[in-house]
Design a protein around this motif. Structure first.
Motif, PDB file in Angstrom:
ATOM      1  N   THR A 160       0.815  -1.215   0.000  1.00 14.93           N
ATOM      2  CA  THR A 160       0.000   0.000   0.000  1.00 14.93           C
ATOM      3  C   THR A 160       0.848   1.264   0.000  1.00 14.93           C
ATOM      4  O   THR A 160       0.320   2.361  -0.161  1.00 14.93           O
ATOM      5  CB  THR A 160      -0.943   0.021   1.225  1.00 14.93           C
ATOM      6  N   TYR A 161       2.165   1.099   0.210  1.00 14.09           N
ATOM      7  CA  TYR A 161       3.077   2.244   0.199  1.00 14.09           C
ATOM      8  C   TYR A 161       3.906   2.208  -1.082  1.00 14.09           C
ATOM      9  O   TYR A 161       4.696   1.285  -1.292  1.00 14.09           O
ATOM     10  CB  TYR A 161       4.004   2.206   1.419  1.00 14.09           C
ATOM     11  N   PRO A 162       3.751   3.202  -1.959  1.00 17.60           N
ATOM     12  CA  PRO A 162       4.444   3.174  -3.252  1.00 17.60           C
ATOM     13  C   PRO A 162       5.961   3.276  -3.150  1.00 17.60           C
ATOM     14  O   PRO A 162       6.662   2.897  -4.089  1.00 17.60           O
ATOM     15  CB  PRO A 162       3.862   4.385  -3.995  1.00 17.60           C
ATOM     16  N   HIS A 163       6.483   3.740  -2.008  1.00 18.71           N
ATOM     17  CA  HIS A 163       7.935   3.893  -1.893  1.00 18.71           C
ATOM     18  C   HIS A 163       8.602   2.634  -1.319  1.00 18.71           C
ATOM     19  O   HIS A 163       9.792   2.647  -1.047  1.00 18.71           O
ATOM     20  CB  HIS A 163       8.291   5.124  -1.062  1.00 18.71           C
ATOM     21  N   PHE A 164       7.826   1.553  -1.134  1.00 20.70           N
ATOM     22  CA  PHE A 164       8.399   0.274  -0.721  1.00 20.70           C
ATOM     23  C   PHE A 164       8.362  -0.700  -1.894  1.00 20.70           C
ATOM     24  O   PHE A 164       7.362  -0.784  -2.612  1.00 20.70           O
ATOM     25  CB  PHE A 164       7.620  -0.339   0.448  1.00 20.70           C
ATOM     26  N   ASP A 165       9.441  -1.438  -2.067  1.00 22.36           N
ATOM     27  CA  ASP A 165       9.515  -2.429  -3.146  1.00 22.36           C
ATOM     28  C   ASP A 165      10.042  -3.745  -2.566  1.00 22.36           C
ATOM     29  O   ASP A 165      11.214  -3.844  -2.222  1.00 22.36           O
ATOM     30  CB  ASP A 165      10.454  -1.918  -4.257  1.00 22.36           C
ATOM     31  N   MET A 166       9.146  -4.715  -2.417  1.00 22.88           N
ATOM     32  CA  MET A 166       9.537  -6.022  -1.868  1.00 22.88           C
ATOM     33  C   MET A 166      10.193  -6.839  -2.985  1.00 22.88           C
ATOM     34  O   MET A 166       9.524  -7.318  -3.894  1.00 22.88           O
ATOM     35  CB  MET A 166       8.310  -6.755  -1.319  1.00 22.88           C
ATOM     36  N   ILE A 167      11.506  -6.989  -2.919  1.00 20.66           N
ATOM     37  CA  ILE A 167      12.216  -7.658  -4.010  1.00 20.66           C
ATOM     38  C   ILE A 167      12.571  -9.114  -3.695  1.00 20.66           C
ATOM     39  O   ILE A 167      12.888  -9.883  -4.599  1.00 20.66           O
ATOM     40  CB  ILE A 167      13.502  -6.885  -4.401  1.00 20.66           C
ATOM     41  N   ILE A 168      12.531  -9.490  -2.407  1.00 21.57           N
ATOM     42  CA  ILE A 168      12.849 -10.876  -2.040  1.00 21.57           C
ATOM     43  C   ILE A 168      11.849 -11.370  -1.001  1.00 21.57           C
ATOM     44  O   ILE A 168      11.594 -10.704   0.005  1.00 21.57           O
ATOM     45  CB  ILE A 168      14.274 -11.011  -1.457  1.00 21.57           C
ATOM     46  N   GLU A 169      11.298 -12.542  -1.264  1.00 26.54           N
ATOM     47  CA  GLU A 169      10.461 -13.245  -0.293  1.00 26.54           C
ATOM     48  C   GLU A 169      11.082 -14.621  -0.082  1.00 26.54           C
ATOM     49  O   GLU A 169      11.226 -15.392  -1.030  1.00 26.54           O
ATOM     50  CB  GLU A 169       9.027 -13.385  -0.808  1.00 26.54           C
ATOM     51  N   ALA A 170      11.475 -14.934   1.151  1.00 22.35           N
ATOM     52  CA  ALA A 170      12.149 -16.203   1.424  1.00 22.35           C
ATOM     53  C   ALA A 170      11.517 -16.889   2.628  1.00 22.35           C
ATOM     54  O   ALA A 170      11.058 -16.237   3.564  1.00 22.35           O
ATOM     55  CB  ALA A 170      13.635 -15.970   1.687  1.00 22.35           C
ATOM     56  N   GLU A 171      11.514 -18.215   2.597  1.00 21.95           N
ATOM     57  CA  GLU A 171      10.942 -18.978   3.707  1.00 21.95           C
ATOM     58  C   GLU A 171      12.007 -19.508   4.653  1.00 21.95           C
ATOM     59  O   GLU A 171      11.690 -20.113   5.669  1.00 21.95           O
ATOM     60  CB  GLU A 171      10.106 -20.147   3.172  1.00 21.95           C
ATOM     61  N   SER A 172      13.272 -19.265   4.336  1.00 20.22           N
ATOM     62  CA  SER A 172      14.362 -19.715   5.198  1.00 20.22           C
ATOM     63  C   SER A 172      15.570 -18.810   4.992  1.00 20.22           C
ATOM     64  O   SER A 172      15.685 -18.115   3.970  1.00 20.22           O
ATOM     65  CB  SER A 172      14.754 -21.161   4.865  1.00 20.22           C
ATOM     66  N   CYS A 173      16.472 -18.836   5.965  1.00 22.53           N
ATOM     67  CA  CYS A 173      17.694 -18.050   5.835  1.00 22.53           C
ATOM     68  C   CYS A 173      18.554 -18.545   4.683  1.00 22.53           C
ATOM     69  O   CYS A 173      19.205 -17.751   3.998  1.00 22.53           O
ATOM     70  CB  CYS A 173      18.486 -18.095   7.146  1.00 22.53           C
ATOM     71  N   GLN A 174      18.564 -19.847   4.469  1.00 23.71           N
ATOM     72  CA  GLN A 174      19.346 -20.396   3.367  1.00 23.71           C
ATOM     73  C   GLN A 174      18.825 -19.875   2.029  1.00 23.71           C
ATOM     74  O   GLN A 174      19.602 -19.487   1.147  1.00 23.71           O
ATOM     75  CB  GLN A 174      19.299 -21.925   3.387  1.00 23.71           C
ATOM     76  N   GLN A 175      17.510 -19.850   1.883  1.00 26.22           N
ATOM     77  CA  GLN A 175      16.908 -19.328   0.654  1.00 26.22           C
ATOM     78  C   GLN A 175      17.222 -17.843   0.492  1.00 26.22           C
ATOM     79  O   GLN A 175      17.501 -17.369  -0.615  1.00 26.22           O
ATOM     80  CB  GLN A 175      15.394 -19.549   0.693  1.00 26.22           C
TER      81      GLN A 175
END
Length: 223
Positions: A25-40
């Protein structure tokens, strides 16, 4: 203004998606990585680096404390915000000591999360009252122990007493069974609470189940 590039690492998909949807909802945020573990996450960081990582602490492969250490060894400039259900002083103090830029409870509201991200990006850190108090107590205390997220680092005696606590035994019953004083049992119980970042017998039982020390059937209806 360039968008703030974010990564989130959490082993619970529903929580990850909830945070991602909030931040969209905030245009100045860009989620570039989604990971389910630290290794990922570590594998993704080889390709691209975010400005800020939102990191859970309790994860099955590499926990957030070890993950923070490994990431900052490779990318010293990386800004990490811990997101956790644990609120005990030792969790906050040690995570910040490892280099996290902030420590937030998972029930944080949307505006506070936005504020924390913006502050960390602009100033390099975000301290609220809870963090400040935990850091002060951590500096002043000589007994604030490093928290543990699994049972591997508990002593055999601590595991034994944890098992008895989770089976609903009182301090006096444990003392009689092990031929030790009630005060010694009380000391071990407090040690367990400090080490695991828990607050009572119920949360100790949850810790024992999640750590694989006891099954849910073994804890049963004691709580």
């Amino acid at each position: 203004m360039m968008p703030i590039r974010l990564a989130i690492v959490d082993d619970h998909k529903l929580f990850r998606q909830g945070i991602i949807n909030l931040l969209k909802t905030y245009p100045h945020f860009d989620m570039i990585i989604e990971a389910e573990s630290c290794q990922q996450l570590l594998e993704a960081l080889v390709i691209q680096q975010p400005d800020i990582i939102l990191m859970d602490i309790e994860m099955p492969d590499i926990d957030g404390m070890e993950g923070c250490k490994q990431i900052l060894a490779l990318y010293p400039q990386m800004k990490i915000i811990a997101l956790s259900m644990h609120t005990a002083d030792n969790f906050i103090f040690h995570m910040m000591k490892l280099g996290a830029r902030s420590y937030l409870h998972k029930d944080i509201d949307q505006d506070s999360l936005r504020e924390a991200i913006e502050e960390v990006h602009a100033k390099g850190f975000y301290f609220n009252e809870k963090i400040a108090e935990a850091m002060l107590r951590g500096v002043q205390s000589r007994s604030l122990q490093k928290p543990y997220l699994n049972g591997n680092t508990l002593t055999p005696r601590e595991k034994e007493i944890l098992t008895f606590i989770c089976k609903g035994m009182t301090n006096s019953e444990i003392a009689a069974k092990l031929f030790i004083s009630i005060r010694t049992v009380e000391g071990h119980r407090q040690h367990l609470l400090d080490k695991t970042g828990t607050t009572n017998s119920v949360s100790l039982a949850v810790f024992a189940i999640k750590s694989g020390l006891l099954s849910a059937d073994e804890v049963g209806g004691h709580f």
